[in-house]
Design a protein around this motif. Structure first.
Motif, mmCIF file in Angstrom:
data_model
loop_
_atom_site.group_PDB
_atom_site.id
_atom_site.type_symbol
_atom_site.label_atom_id
_atom_site.label_comp_id
_atom_site.label_asym_id
_atom_site.label_seq_id
_atom_site.Cartn_x
_atom_site.Cartn_y
_atom_site.Cartn_z
ATOM 1 N N PRO A 1 3.725 -1.357 -16.997
ATOM 2 C CA PRO A 1 5.152 -1.552 -16.692
ATOM 3 C C PRO A 1 5.657 -0.441 -15.788
ATOM 4 O O PRO A 1 5.032 0.624 -15.660
ATOM 5 N N GLY A 2 6.784 -0.677 -15.137
ATOM 6 C CA GLY A 2 7.378 0.340 -14.287
ATOM 7 C C GLY A 2 6.912 0.238 -12.861
ATOM 8 O O GLY A 2 6.508 -0.830 -12.383
ATOM 9 N N LEU A 3 6.968 1.361 -12.151
ATOM 10 C CA LEU A 3 6.641 1.400 -10.724
ATOM 11 C C LEU A 3 5.176 1.767 -10.540
ATOM 12 O O LEU A 3 4.744 2.881 -10.833
ATOM 13 N N ASN A 4 4.379 0.813 -10.032
ATOM 14 C CA ASN A 4 2.961 0.996 -9.746
ATOM 15 C C ASN A 4 2.802 1.177 -8.236
ATOM 16 O O ASN A 4 3.253 0.329 -7.463
ATOM 17 N N VAL A 5 2.161 2.278 -7.825
ATOM 18 C CA VAL A 5 2.069 2.626 -6.410
ATOM 19 C C VAL A 5 0.622 2.543 -5.949
ATOM 20 O O VAL A 5 -0.290 3.053 -6.613
ATOM 21 N N LEU A 6 0.409 1.895 -4.802
ATOM 22 C CA LEU A 6 -0.906 1.833 -4.151
ATOM 23 C C LEU A 6 -0.784 2.515 -2.793
ATOM 24 O O LEU A 6 0.067 2.141 -1.981
ATOM 25 N N THR A 7 -1.615 3.531 -2.570
ATOM 26 C CA THR A 7 -1.599 4.234 -1.294
ATOM 27 C C THR A 7 -3.004 4.299 -0.726
ATOM 28 O O THR A 7 -3.986 4.021 -1.413
ATOM 29 N N SER B 1 -4.333 -4.453 1.790
ATOM 30 C CA SER B 1 -3.939 -5.847 2.016
ATOM 31 C C SER B 1 -4.922 -6.814 1.360
ATOM 32 O O SER B 1 -4.543 -7.938 0.979
ATOM 33 N N ILE B 2 -6.187 -6.373 1.209
ATOM 34 C CA ILE B 2 -7.179 -7.225 0.552
ATOM 35 C C ILE B 2 -6.798 -7.443 -0.904
ATOM 36 O O ILE B 2 -6.979 -8.531 -1.465
ATOM 37 N N LEU B 3 -6.255 -6.408 -1.537
ATOM 38 C CA LEU B 3 -5.809 -6.551 -2.918
ATOM 39 C C LEU B 3 -4.722 -7.633 -3.011
ATOM 40 O O LEU B 3 -4.746 -8.482 -3.896
ATOM 41 N N LEU B 4 -3.770 -7.586 -2.084
ATOM 42 C CA LEU B 4 -2.703 -8.584 -2.099
ATOM 43 C C LEU B 4 -3.245 -9.968 -1.753
ATOM 44 O O LEU B 4 -2.807 -10.977 -2.327
ATOM 45 N N PHE C 1 6.207 -5.130 -3.303
ATOM 46 C CA PHE C 1 6.778 -4.721 -2.018
ATOM 47 C C PHE C 1 5.641 -4.195 -1.149
ATOM 48 O O PHE C 1 5.031 -3.167 -1.457
ATOM 49 N N ASP C 2 5.364 -4.932 -0.093
ATOM 50 C CA ASP C 2 4.258 -4.584 0.794
ATOM 51 C C ASP C 2 4.787 -3.805 1.986
ATOM 52 O O ASP C 2 5.319 -4.390 2.937
ATOM 53 N N GLU C 3 4.641 -2.456 1.927
ATOM 54 C CA GLU C 3 5.065 -1.558 3.005
ATOM 55 C C GLU C 3 6.497 -1.845 3.432
ATOM 56 O O GLU C 3 6.827 -1.854 4.620
ATOM 57 N N VAL D 1 4.088 -1.428 -5.433
ATOM 58 C CA VAL D 1 4.471 -1.020 -4.084
ATOM 59 C C VAL D 1 3.235 -0.560 -3.325
ATOM 60 O O VAL D 1 2.483 0.299 -3.803
ATOM 61 N N VAL D 2 3.023 -1.171 -2.166
ATOM 62 C CA VAL D 2 2.031 -0.665 -1.214
ATOM 63 C C VAL D 2 2.793 0.160 -0.191
ATOM 64 O O VAL D 2 3.695 -0.359 0.477
ATOM 65 N N THR D 3 2.464 1.445 -0.078
ATOM 66 C CA THR D 3 3.311 2.331 0.730
ATOM 67 C C THR D 3 2.496 3.378 1.487
ATOM 68 O O THR D 3 1.400 3.764 1.066
#
Length: 550
Positions: free
Chosen positions: A22-28, A36-39, A455-457, A485-487
């Motif tokens: 839960p909450g804000l998960n960040v992928l960098t 993008s492959i994950l998405l 949210f993708d970038e 979030v992908v950021t």
């Protein structure tokens, strides 16, 4: 909530297991590392239409498994029930793609179609990006978003019910008008045919009876003379009955002197006289039956031929003329009553239109009030995002009446004072658009959202204090919904409650994408890399710690 994502043999991923929280998960990660492959993989298991070449080179098939947590009352339960699928508090989606392009999907180990996956995905995940065409940028969905913001389910249900009632009433009027027009087109025929049938008044079975009477009368002319001669020969006087009577009297006079020898002849003659009397009587009855008015044959033939001619004219059997006449009378009655019926249906349709207009007006008023609240909420959200001079407006205009009312809703923006307002996706630049979308999403989320928001970038094109503001709004949004979030922004990454780094490795001749969950020290290094680039300096680490501690 998305609990886990298991990916096997998809593009440059051979095996990857991710557990989300839960909450804000960040992928960098660096550009091209595989975020993008994950998405793409998540979209694949959700049934979204995307790229076809997903299977890793050399693999027979690729597979993605996604596990979601489903609390009681989650909208996905409705979709599952409609598809005949059972579900408890978890939902497991599995989909494979063969190297030949054949796709197969399962939901909780039950085979399903891609359409079922897509319907489920609408209740599970919402994707947003700068070129988003699935969510907030689609003008056709703005009315629905405003209604969700205002909680207008009750008003919408009332309008939809009124619309259905109006449609039924207007359809009844149209059908009645068509029916009356068809009847009017044959009114002359109906009235002439009914008059003709009523004048003749044929009865079922009458044609057969007339035909039998006609044949009898025709035959009577030929046989009556012979029957009369026979009656004379059998009757009293010079007939057989008279002669036998004389013989009986003579024998009775001689019987006393015949010593019983005449008893048998006397008995026989008595019996014969009885039988002969019956023959005479029935012959006489037949003569009376054959005694008819000479005009009766002509009258019978005229009616018989009239019935048969009328049956041929209308293409029915003679015995069906009576029922046919009743049907024509009913159609005439419908025509005569049609004006009154049509007037009643017209009044009902007018009442249904008035009811719809009232419900639609009430809904429109609620939408206009909600639009003002949404505009004010957006103003409050845009200021922290460094867009305090931008103006967001919800424009409501008249539209063709329909089941959702008669209002068109469009989100417009003006990014600078004095600048004309325009559609959200045409006026704002990339960075501005990202912040508008984020602010709008924050305003639209009320309470615990059943959706996992991705949210993708969305922070692309912003930096510094603005990027920090974006991160803070995403963190605020994550308090009521799971957010992924992908950021590329260190300010956004620092706000994450959970952080993963995506990187690409080349081992031998194979390129693989690796996703690593980061602990606190690793997060410092990753955010420092995002600040300074490939060479991570102590100053970058210090800046990263400052961001994480803020």
């Amino acid at each position: 909530m998305l609990r886990s994502l298991d990916i096997r043999d998809m593009l440059i991923i051979d095996r990857l297991e991710l557990g989300f929280r839960p909450g804000l998960n960040v992928l960098t990660g660096e550009t091209g590392a595989g975020k993008s492959i994950l998405l793409d993989s998540l979209g694949f298991v959700l049934g979204w239409r995307g790229r076809a070449d997903l299977v890793r080179a050399g693999a027979a098939q690729g597979e993605v498994v996604a596990e979601f947590e489903l609390p009681a009352g989650h909208p996905a339960h409705t979709v599952l029930a409609e598809a005949g699928l059972e579900a408890g508090d978890e939902l497991i989606l599995r989909r494979i793609n063969t190297a030949e392009g054949r796709k197969t999907a399962w939901v909780n180990d039950r085979r399903v179609s891609g359409e079922v996956l897509r319907r489920l995905s609408d209740t599970l995940v919402e994707l947003h990006g700068q070129q988003d065409d699935r969510g907030l940028l689609n003008p056709r969905g703005h009315r629905q978003l405003l209604d969700a913001f205002a909680g207008l389910e009750t008003e919408l249900d009332a309008v939809r019910a009124a619309w259905r009632a109006r449609a039924r009433a207007e359809r009844a009027v149209a059908e009645a008008e068509t029916r009356i027009a068809e009847l009017r087109a044959e009114e002359d025929f109906l009235r002439h045919a009914v008059d003709e049938l009523d004048a003749l008044a044929p009865e079922p079975g009458e044609e057969a009876d007339l035909d039998a009477r006609r044949r009898t009368m025709q035959a009577a002319e030929r046989i009556r003379e012979d029957i009369a001669r026979a009656h004379d020969a059998l009757g009293p006087g010079e007939g057989a009955e008279g002669r036998m009577g004389d013989a009986l009297r003579w024998l009775e006079g001689a019987a006393d002197r015949a010593e019983g020898r005449l008893d048998a002849p006397l008995a026989a003659l008595s019996r014969a006289l009885v039988e002969l009397g019956e023959a005479v009587q029935t012959t006489e009855d037949c003569l009376q039956a054959l005694d008819f008015d000479p005009n009766a044959l002509e009258t019978t033939e005229e009616r018989l031929f009239a019935i048969r001619a009328l049956a041929r004219k209308h293409g029915v059997q003679p015995d069906d003329l009576s029922a046919f006449a009743a049907d024509l009378r009913a159609r005439l009655a419908a025509l005569d009553a049609g004006a009154g019926d049509l007037a009643g249906l017209g009044r009902a349709a007018a009442e249904a239109r008035a009811d719809y207009d009232a419900a639609a007006a009430k809904l429109g008023a609620a939408r206009r009030a909600a639009a003002l609240r949404l505009d004010a909420a957006m103003s409050d959200e845009l200021a922290p995002l460094k867009m305090e001079r931008a103006v967001f407006s919800t424009v409501i205009s008249d539209a063709e009446p329909g089941p959702d009312g008669r209002d068109a809703v469009a989100f417009t923006v003006a990014t600078n004072p004095g600048a004309p307002a325009g559609p959200l996706n045409r006026i704002a630049s990339g960075g501005e658009l990202s912040r508008f979308l984020l602010a709008l999403k924050v305003c639209l989320v009320r309470g615990a959202s059943p959706l996992t928001l991705i949210f993708d970038e969305i922070d692309r094109g912003v930096g510094g204090a603005t990027a920090d503001a974006v991160g803070r709004r995403l963190a605020a949004l994550a308090r009521s919904a799971q957010v992924l979030v992908v950021t590329h922004s260190p300010q956004v990454a620092a706000r994450g409650a959970h952080h993963w780094r995506v990187e690409k490795r080349v081992e031998g001749e194979m390129t693989r994408s690796i996703v690593t969950p980061l602990d606190s020290p690793a997060r410092v290094d990753e955010i420092a890399r995002m600040i300074s680039g490939d060479t991570v300096t102590d100053a970058a680490r210090a800046a990263a710690r400052s961001l994480l501690e803020d």
